[in-house]
Design a protein around this motif. Structure first.
Motif, short mmCIF file in Angstrom:
data_model
loop_
_atom_site.label_atom_id
_atom_site.label_comp_id
_atom_site.label_asym_id
_atom_site.label_seq_id
_atom_site.Cartn_x
_atom_site.Cartn_y
_atom_site.Cartn_z
N GLU A 89 0.71 -1.37 0.09
CA GLU A 89 -0.03 0.09 0.10
C GLU A 89 0.99 1.47 -0.04
OE1 GLU A 89 -3.28 0.88 -1.35
OE2 GLU A 89 -3.74 -1.06 0.08
N GLY A 90 1.75 1.42 -0.96
CA GLY A 90 2.66 2.63 -1.14
C GLY A 90 2.32 3.21 -2.16
N HIS A 91 2.05 4.70 -2.16
CA HIS A 91 1.39 5.51 -3.07
C HIS A 91 2.35 6.58 -3.32
CE1 HIS A 91 -2.62 3.42 -2.99
NE2 HIS A 91 -2.28 3.31 -1.82
N PRO A 92 2.92 6.68 -4.42
CA PRO A 92 3.87 7.92 -4.89
C PRO A 92 3.30 9.13 -4.87
CG PRO A 92 4.23 5.81 -6.35
CD PRO A 92 2.90 5.70 -5.44
N GLY A 93 3.85 10.25 -4.24
CA GLY A 93 3.60 11.50 -3.94
C GLY A 93 2.50 11.59 -2.73
N TRP A 94 2.19 10.82 -2.21
CA TRP A 94 1.08 11.03 -1.23
C TRP A 94 1.58 11.28 0.13
CZ3 TRP A 94 -4.26 7.65 -1.15
CH2 TRP A 94 -4.56 7.44 -2.51
N ARG A 95 0.78 12.44 0.71
CA ARG A 95 1.20 12.89 2.03
C ARG A 95 0.38 12.14 2.96
NH1 ARG A 95 -0.66 17.73 -0.63
NH2 ARG A 95 -2.51 17.56 0.55
N ILE A 96 0.72 12.43 4.31
CA ILE A 96 -0.02 11.60 5.44
C ILE A 96 -1.43 11.75 5.18
CG2 ILE A 96 -0.34 11.51 7.91
CD1 ILE A 96 2.46 12.75 8.30
N ASP A 97 -2.06 12.91 5.03
CA ASP A 97 -3.40 13.29 4.96
C ASP A 97 -4.29 12.46 3.89
OD1 ASP A 97 -2.22 15.10 3.30
OD2 ASP A 97 -4.09 16.05 3.24
N GLN A 98 -3.56 12.46 2.79
CA GLN A 98 -3.93 11.61 1.54
C GLN A 98 -3.97 10.09 1.85
OE1 GLN A 98 -1.20 13.37 -0.97
NE2 GLN A 98 -2.47 14.88 -1.60
N VAL A 99 -3.06 9.70 2.55
CA VAL A 99 -2.98 8.29 2.99
C VAL A 99 -4.15 8.05 3.79
CG1 VAL A 99 -1.66 6.28 3.82
CG2 VAL A 99 -0.75 7.85 2.15
N ASP A 100 -4.04 8.73 4.70
CA ASP A 100 -5.25 8.78 5.84
C ASP A 100 -6.46 8.77 5.53
OD1 ASP A 100 -6.17 8.38 8.57
OD2 ASP A 100 -6.15 10.59 8.83
N ALA A 101 -7.00 9.53 4.52
CA ALA A 101 -8.27 9.31 3.89
C ALA A 101 -8.63 7.96 3.40
CB ALA A 101 -8.34 10.33 2.61
N ARG A 136 -1.36 15.09 12.03
CA ARG A 136 -2.03 14.09 11.08
C ARG A 136 -1.42 12.80 11.36
NH1 ARG A 136 -0.43 18.95 8.26
NH2 ARG A 136 1.33 18.12 6.98
N LEU A 137 -0.32 12.62 11.40
CA LEU A 137 0.16 10.97 11.63
C LEU A 137 -0.50 10.70 12.85
CD1 LEU A 137 2.30 9.11 11.16
CD2 LEU A 137 3.98 9.92 12.69
N SER A 138 -0.60 11.19 14.09
CA SER A 138 -1.15 10.74 15.02
C SER A 138 -2.65 10.40 14.84
CB SER A 138 -1.21 11.87 16.19
OG SER A 138 -2.34 11.07 17.33
N ALA A 139 -3.51 10.94 13.86
CA ALA A 139 -4.72 10.72 13.49
C ALA A 139 -4.84 9.45 12.68
CB ALA A 139 -5.43 11.82 12.91
N PHE A 173 10.01 16.94 12.41
CA PHE A 173 9.08 16.08 12.52
C PHE A 173 9.50 14.58 13.07
CE2 PHE A 173 7.01 12.56 10.01
CZ PHE A 173 5.82 12.68 10.33
N ASN A 174 10.40 14.11 12.69
CA ASN A 174 10.95 13.08 13.28
C ASN A 174 10.96 13.01 14.78
OD1 ASN A 174 11.04 11.44 10.94
ND2 ASN A 174 13.28 11.79 10.73
N ALA A 175 11.45 14.12 15.36
CA ALA A 175 11.74 14.32 16.97
C ALA A 175 10.17 14.03 17.47
CB ALA A 175 12.20 15.61 17.21
N THR A 176 9.14 14.52 17.17
CA THR A 176 7.77 14.02 17.28
C THR A 176 7.48 12.78 17.61
OG1 THR A 176 6.46 14.69 15.45
CG2 THR A 176 7.37 16.62 16.60
N ILE A 177 7.89 11.90 16.74
CA ILE A 177 7.31 10.62 16.46
C ILE A 177 7.36 9.58 17.72
CG2 ILE A 177 7.31 8.44 15.03
CD1 ILE A 177 8.06 10.32 12.58
N PRO A 178 8.46 9.50 18.33
CA PRO A 178 8.29 8.88 19.58
C PRO A 178 7.40 9.00 20.50
CG PRO A 178 10.78 9.32 19.04
CD PRO A 178 9.72 10.10 18.21
N GLY A 179 7.23 10.44 20.84
CA GLY A 179 6.19 10.84 21.82
C GLY A 179 4.70 10.51 21.37
N ILE A 180 4.59 10.55 20.16
CA ILE A 180 3.19 10.23 19.55
C ILE A 180 2.93 8.54 19.71
CG2 ILE A 180 1.93 9.93 17.16
CD1 ILE A 180 3.37 12.49 16.34
N VAL A 181 4.07 7.81 19.45
CA VAL A 181 3.84 6.28 19.46
C VAL A 181 3.76 6.07 20.84
CG1 VAL A 181 5.10 4.24 19.33
CG2 VAL A 181 5.20 5.95 17.46
#
Length: 395
Positions: A89-101, A136-139, A173-181
């Motif tokens: 499920e890899g989509h070239p050019g897609w941002r987080i919100d577009q994958v999330d949809a 967006r990643l959290s959602a 952006f990466n610095a926020t991911i461990p806290g989100i997870v």
């Protein structure tokens, strides 16, 4: 998503970056080997831009070499002929919100055991509301978890970018991911993918070379290996001493003096020593024979030492001994396939792939890693399904 490329490649870059972003392509094929379902979820890096198949090539091989029969799933399909499973499920050019949809629908359709998320590179490359990217990643994680609450979700930091400004934004952006997870529960895991690659592993400033994708594969494989059951718990097939009597000793730290035995028809573990009575020693002794289901390849049945014609089998989850009545169900339930495991062997159910002979609370059960039944409890599951094959207490 794109780094700097020669002008001759501009048309390819634009098409991959800005193509019809919200249209989900119909799969060219769908492959299933019946193994543990893993959903690679992301953008062109998951798709494998410039190296069709990308990290999925070596990840599949690494898992197969470790004895894990995985099944990649997703609506997309690509990769070389020597990649046995091309779904993703890899989509070239897609941002987080577009994958999330679309993510919840994809996850519901594919029912994965594990999900591999590498997303955010396009948000950085397109400079799209970077302050909102963590939310967006959290959602997205929440939507994936809601669609597959029993799945393990592995969320990776994005790989390096050659452009210094983009790399600074990627690091923020990466610095926020461990806290989100950390706030998403025990089934969501952080994978530091950024640390696995350097800019020398990039083909165009954004996408990995083949060597870079192989480094990603190794990092994903290590992450899956660290979470029991996320890629299945099957090791390599191994052999038991067919025709011989054996005793099965528990390997969990609490219980290394306990052995699998039957009592009043049900399976238990009990402490057995040289001073134990003869009945207990016989109850804890089994004759290894060919699998009653008639299958080859390291599958066996375990006959009671003191009740000839009675075999260790599972029934409604509970493990017991039953007489061989000649039925296909009984013979399937009484067939166990030996798999290698650190410190011993695992006995996998022949007719319930991915389920194993387990001791829990001194009882023998059929347990499925990641399952919802009481006997599937994750606490000490890996050692509980690992047995040491010992000399018989009643030769």
């Amino acid at each position: 998503m794109r780094g700097r490329r020669p002008l001759a490649a501009t048309a390819t870059v634009v098409a991959a970056l800005l193509g019809t972003l919200f249209v989900v392509s119909a799969p060219a094929h769908a492959e299933s080997n019946g193994g543990v379902r893993i959903l690679p979820l992301g953008d062109s890096i998951t798709d494998g831009f410039n190296v069709p198949g990308g990290y999925r090539i070596n990840l599949w091989r690494a898992l197969a070499d470790a004895g894990h029969p995985v099944d990649f799933v997703g609506s997309q399909f690509n990769g070389p002929a020597d990649l046995p499973d091309h779904d993703h499920e890899g989509h070239p050019g897609w941002r987080i919100d577009q994958v999330d949809a679309n993510a919840a629908g994809w996850v519901a359709t594919t029912a994965p055991r594990s999900v591999l998320v590498h997303l955010g590179t396009n948000d950085v490359v397109q400079n799209y509301d970077l302050a909102g990217a963590p939310a967006r990643l959290s959602a997205l994680i929440d939507h994936v978890r809601a669609a597959a609450p029993a799945a393990d979700v592995f969320v990776a930091s994005i790989i390096p970018l050659s452009d210094p400004a983009r790399e600074a934004n990627a690091n923020a952006f990466n610095a926020t991911i461990p806290g989100i997870v950390a706030g998403k529960g025990a089934r969501v895991h952080f994978v530091d993918m950024h640390a696995a690659l350097g800019t020398g592993d990039l083909a165009d400033g954004v996408h990995p070379t083949r060597a870079g994708y192989d480094k990603m594969a190794a990092r994903w494989a290590a992450a899956l290996a660290a979470v029991p059951g996320s890629a299945g718990d099957d090791g390599a097939p191994t052999t038991l001493p067919s025709g011989s009597y054996v005793s099965l000793r528990a390997t969990t730290a609490c219980c290394t003096n306990r052995y699998a035995r039957h009592q009043n028809g049900l399976g238990y573990t009990e402490v057995v020593t040289a001073g134990s009575d003869q009945l207990l020693k016989q109850d804890a002794t089994w004759r290894v024979g060919p699998g009653l289901a008639g299958v080859a390849g390291g599958c066996y049945s375990l006959q009671s030492r003191n009740y000839p014609g009675y075999y260790l089998r599972h029934q409604n989850g509970r493990v017991r001994i039953s007489a061989d009545d000649g039925t296909a169900l009984m013979r399937a339930d009484a067939t166990w396939c030996a798999r290698t495991a650190p410190g011993g062997v695992r006995l996998a159910s022949w007719n319930y792939p991915g389920a194993y002979l387990r001791h829990i609370n001194a009882e023998l059960w059929l347990a499925t890693p990641g399952g919802t039944a009481a006997q599937d409890n994750a606490a000490s599951l890996v050692p509980d399904i690992t047995w040491s094959v010992e000399a018989p207490w009643a030769p």
